[in-house]
Write a protein that holds these residues in place. Sequence first.
Motif, short mmCIF file in Angstrom:
data_model
loop_
_atom_site.label_atom_id
_atom_site.label_comp_id
_atom_site.label_asym_id
_atom_site.label_seq_id
_atom_site.Cartn_x
_atom_site.Cartn_y
_atom_site.Cartn_z
N SER A 62 25.97 43.24 40.92
CA SER A 62 27.28 43.35 41.21
C SER A 62 27.69 42.48 42.67
O SER A 62 28.83 41.82 42.33
N ARG B 178 31.87 34.13 34.36
CA ARG B 178 31.31 35.28 34.37
C ARG B 178 30.05 35.64 33.40
O ARG B 178 30.15 36.73 32.88
N GLN B 179 29.43 34.76 33.18
CA GLN B 179 28.32 34.68 31.98
C GLN B 179 27.32 33.66 32.29
O GLN B 179 27.72 32.47 33.05
N PHE C 299 31.60 41.86 40.04
CA PHE C 299 30.74 40.55 40.47
C PHE C 299 31.26 39.85 41.43
O PHE C 299 32.56 39.38 41.06
N ASP D 265 39.26 40.13 42.95
CA ASP D 265 38.38 39.62 42.00
C ASP D 265 37.82 38.14 42.25
O ASP D 265 37.90 37.43 41.41
N THR E 256 26.36 38.15 29.41
CA THR E 256 27.70 38.79 30.39
C THR E 256 27.12 39.20 31.71
O THR E 256 26.24 40.15 31.67
N LEU E 257 27.76 38.95 32.91
CA LEU E 257 27.49 39.47 34.05
C LEU E 257 28.15 40.70 34.10
O LEU E 257 29.06 41.19 33.31
#
Length: 332
Positions: free
Chosen positions: A107, A132-133, A147, A42, A142-143
């Motif tokens: 993504s 992540r946003q 991602f 991640d 929000t993504l």
Amino acid sequence: MANNESPDDLHDLFKTVNEALSTAIIGQPELTERLLIALLSDGHLLVEGAPGLAKTRAIKALSALIDADFHRIQFTPDLLPSDLTGTDIYQPQNASFVFQPGPIFHSLILADEINRAPAKVQSALLEAMAERQITIGRTTHTLPPLFMVMATQNPIEQEGTFPLPEAQLDRFLLHVKVDYPAVDAERKVMKLARSEARMDAIGDHKSDAGKGLIDSAAIMVARQEVLNIHLSDTVEEYIAQLILATRRPGLYDDSLSAMTEYGASPRGSIGLERAARAHAWLRGRDYVSPDDVQAMAHDVLRHRVLMTFSAEASGFTADNLIDRLLDQVPVA
């Protein structure tokens, strides 16, 4: 892939993906494996290498093998933050603003030649990577849960570039350096290029057959498997001592103190553990060994260690420092 796949089946699936990547990207086995390690951890990766070394092709090949949307962003000096994040568009018919998402809402993102964009654009991307946003006006967007950013930079271009500051480099899990392929790999590259050119000429696109080989749900399950493999207290202590050694290298070699300006941040220890776990999992093991830590140390730490001016002037690099520390820091 079904959600009830066993851990062995899941590992075999990633092994198949790795083999498919190696077939599409000849002569760069480390790059293809690092892509999967970043995906499993991640995290994001920065890839540095001369033009034509399959950096762009690698993440395109990965996107063709997983069921996730992909977008390539060419970074240029005139790029604006809103070109990445999107912006609110005014609609006169009802006197309201509607958010138009930018390309970052995919993504898999390829940030091509990230060092050619100004600092404010780099910051917009790196903030999205960390949080992540993104926030437009008073609204936070929000993504996607899956991602990952792969950024590339060309080390031989100096004019018109904006080098990433060390604090922003720290946002990347891995900094991977790719080099020219060996002669035998070079011949295989030419053969593959000829084969693909022939397929394009006759309209045959069998290379797309692997589309959707693995989905985002399987990736999320695999990430949990990676987090659940055993990490002994001894290996955890080894990681902590390596990170400490980047900050206080004089504990092991007095001559290294004058070479090191700053050591790795706590993100370094977190990243090294996650990457070592993924490295072990890809090899089919349910435990992390010191060898996994050593295998990932350069890619995780080379962008997190800042050398002094005198060290750089003498040609002593972060990779040299990491080599010395791996030789001197005891495992137990």
